[in-house]
Write a protein that holds these residues in place. Structure first.
Motif, PDB file in Angstrom:
ATOM      1  N   VAL A 231      -1.957  11.228  -0.908  1.00 28.76           N
ATOM      2  CA  VAL A 231      -0.549  10.879  -0.685  1.00 28.76           C
ATOM      3  C   VAL A 231      -0.389  10.157   0.643  1.00 28.76           C
ATOM      4  O   VAL A 231       0.329   9.150   0.741  1.00 28.76           O
TER       5      VAL A 231
ATOM      6  N   LEU B 169       0.989   6.328   1.353  1.00 25.74           N
ATOM      7  CA  LEU B 169       2.085   5.997   2.261  1.00 25.74           C
ATOM      8  C   LEU B 169       1.662   4.934   3.263  1.00 25.74           C
ATOM      9  O   LEU B 169       2.429   4.008   3.579  1.00 25.74           O
TER      10      LEU B 169
ATOM     11  N   ALA C 112       3.761   6.829  -4.131  1.00 27.28           N
ATOM     12  CA  ALA C 112       3.348   7.975  -3.316  1.00 27.28           C
ATOM     13  C   ALA C 112       3.915   9.269  -3.887  1.00 27.28           C
ATOM     14  O   ALA C 112       3.231  10.309  -3.907  1.00 27.28           O
TER      15      ALA C 112
END
Length: 599
Positions: free
Chosen positions: A560, A564, A589
């Motif tokens: 994740v 980002l 994300a």
């Protein structure tokens, strides 16, 4: 509606920030300093053989669960990974059936040690190449395989790469000759016979000369599922071959030029100015003209922009051909398509490579051994695009993004004039040591002869900032020391943390513990990318599952965070494009976060 989207975005960013905080707490905000594990291994009682550019290899040779190190300066040694103790030695060009005290080495070892199952029998072999024109294949115990060694020439083999060129399950072995001759590449079958169609270059279809570094690259450049061979050499062209030695063709822009019909790779001269290149000649006789020579410039095959199509990255030594002798100007990377045209896609225009990257500080191996501009092609910051790193004769480590600029503190200089002596850098290895999504760059350096000084071990972050710099051990024998060969990253003692193995110039094989690196992601772990030594990282060539951005086999909060970062940078990674809309954003994300929560 706008306010709702903003609230979603803010909540998402807050969740990701909490994940980032947790990840930092778990992984540690500091990368620990390397700790010397052992040194002077593989040496004799009072001296060490001079180590060159040969990167060591790590493997469980005897399948007992413990790792061994295979390295070569001149003789070939196997060492215990935990202690560095010598397990066996064979002089180069010989095997363990001969007492190493009763025979001489045939010559030094320039290319890295190859570890591969060459004959597809389920057991690993060791492949080496040396000066004197010898190439050898050993079994895991250090004895020659049937048909080896081979000795087709008298000069040095400086290039060695293996690959399954024909897809039949066994490996072909390519060797490059350091001699000013067009016949510069031999390809052997696993049994020692020379493959049909080789050696090359034969005939008049192009230009070729000596390979004075570990230059040969292998990879699939035409999408047929089989690797081709890319062979830069001591001339202004680069040859490219199919498995049978057939020349690979070029883009039509090079065809039907007056006096220069360049329908094969090896016929296209690498001028900086694309107009000169496409017509086949430049005004060397009348004015300043910049073009590249590839005597020391290896080739890598890699998908630089994540579109599923491989490009070729090669470093050239750009010179002014108007002077006599030619004046070397700088090293620079070229990115080429499979048809030899220059890369220009996704807004990244490499029809002109980076220029004036740094003039040589010295080119005299009597004073300091020469820098070798081996390219390393990795994604430093997890944005799905490849950066190009290489050491140069300007005394610096370079790192180019696809926008043709060097970000942050790159290039990084290992040479400092105030020290009073010269220093050059090795090819780097690259790993995300703390698994935070940004990779660290690790390399050695060596110093000027006669200085009684030693080189350093350098660890930099992805933006070229120093994390650690420590002196490597002093010379056991000789009046200078350092590391010329690319380091090797591996867990050599079974403690889950990585170690760094160095083949030094005058203190034998040296190992460092890298504490706290059990969760590290290795992107480029040894010289020329892998133990195949063919300019490809086996990690980079792997295809990630959707959401698994760190390629660890599962989708977690770490993925994740990487998504980002890609979003913020504006980059692209197919594995992060969850909804396959051609871009990576906060929605992707969030989808990766959902996968991570679901486990």
């Amino acid at each position: 509606m706008i306010h709702t989207q903003k609230r979603i975005a803010i909540r998402t960013i807050l969740v990701l920030a909490l994940l980032a905080s947790a990840a930092c707490t778990a992984d540690g905000s500091e990368i620990a300093a390397p700790v010397l594990k052992w040194q002077q291994c593989g040496c004799y009682s009072s001296w060490c053989e001079t180590g060159w550019y040969s990167s060591p290899a790590v493997a469980d040779l005897d399948s007992d669960g413990d790792m061994e190190i295979v390295a070569s300066a001149y003789s070939l040694v196997a060492l215990n990974g935990t202690t560095g103790d010598l397990l066996w030695r064979a002089k180069s060009g010989h095997d363990r059936s001969e007492d190493p005290d009763s025979v001489d080495n045939v010559g030094r070892t320039w290319p890295g040690i190859v570890i591969a199952d060459v004959d597809n029998d389920g057991a690993i072999e060791i492949v080496t190449a040396h000066s004197g024109g010898y190439v050898s294949v050993y079994n895991n115990e250090g004895y020659f395989e049937q048909g080896w060694p081979q000795h087709p020439v008298a000069n040095e083999f400086r290039s060695l790469a293996v690959s399954d060129l024909d897809g039949d399950g066994d490996m072909e072995i390519a060797c490059g000759l350091a001699k000013l001759t067009k016949e510069n590449v031999w390809v052997f079958e696993h049994d020692g016979s020379i493959r049909s169609g080789w050696p090359q270059l034969i005939g008049e279809e192009g230009s070729a000369a000596g390979l004075y570094n570990d230059n040969i690259g292998a990879g699939d450049i035409d999408g047929d599922g089989l690797p081709e061979l890319i062979v830069p050499s001591d001339t202004i062209t680069i040859c490219a071959y199919e498995a049978d030695g057939t020349h690979i063709g070029t883009n039509e822009i090079y065809h039907d030029q007056s006096g220069h019909d360049m329908d094969h790779w090896g016929e296209v001269p690498a001028y900086i100015d694309l107009e000169y290149e496409t017509r086949g000649w430049g005004p060397c006789y009348t004015e300043f003209t910049a073009r590249a020579n590839f005597a020391n410039g290896p080739a890598n095959v890699v998908d630089v922009n994540g579109d599923g199509v491989n490009e070729i990255v090669v470093t050239g030594d750009v010179h002014n051909c108007h002077t006599s002798p030619y004046t070397d100007l700088y090293n620079t990377p070229y990115i080429l398509n499979s048809d030899r045209s220059r890369f220009n896609a996704d807004g990244f225009d490499w029809t002109t490579p980076p220029i004036e990257t740094g003039a040589p500080i010295i080119q005299n191996y009597g004073v300091i051994e020469n820098a070798q501009p081996n390219p390393v092609t990795v994604d430093l910051n997890g944005d799905g695009r490849i950066e190009i790193l290489y050491p140069s004769y300007d005394g610096r480590m370079h790192a180019f993004w696809l926008d043709k600029t060097e970000h942050g503190n790159w290039p990084y200089s290992v040479y400092c004039a105030s020290e009073g002596f010269y220093r050059f850098a090795t090819e780097p290895v690259v790993a995300d040591l703390d698994n935070d999504g940004n990779a660290e760059v690790i390399f050695g350096s060596w110093v000027q002869k006669g200085t009684e000084r030693t080189g350093k071990l350098h660890i930099l972050d992805y933006m070229g900032n120093v994390i650690h710099e420590i002196d490597v051990p002093p010379a056991k024998s000789g009046d200078w020391n350092g590391v010329l060969a690319a380091p090797t990253l591996a867990d050599i003692d079974g403690d889950s943390d990585l170690e760094l193995v160095l083949n030094t110039a005058h203190s034998g094989v040296v190992a460092y513990d890298l504490p706290g690196t059990a969760g590290a992601r290795v992107l480029w772990g040894t010289g020329r990318g892998s133990y195949y030594r063919n300019g490809q990282s086996l990690i980079n060539s792997a295809v990630s599952q959707k959401g698994d951005l760190d390629r660890d086999g599962s989708v977690t909060s770490a993925d994740v965070l990487i998504a980002l970062k890609i979003t913020v940078s504006g980059g692209y990674n197919n594995a992060a494009d969850m909804d396959e809309d051609g871009c990576v954003n906060v929605l992707d994300a969030r989808m990766i976060l959902q996968l991570a929560v679901e486990g």
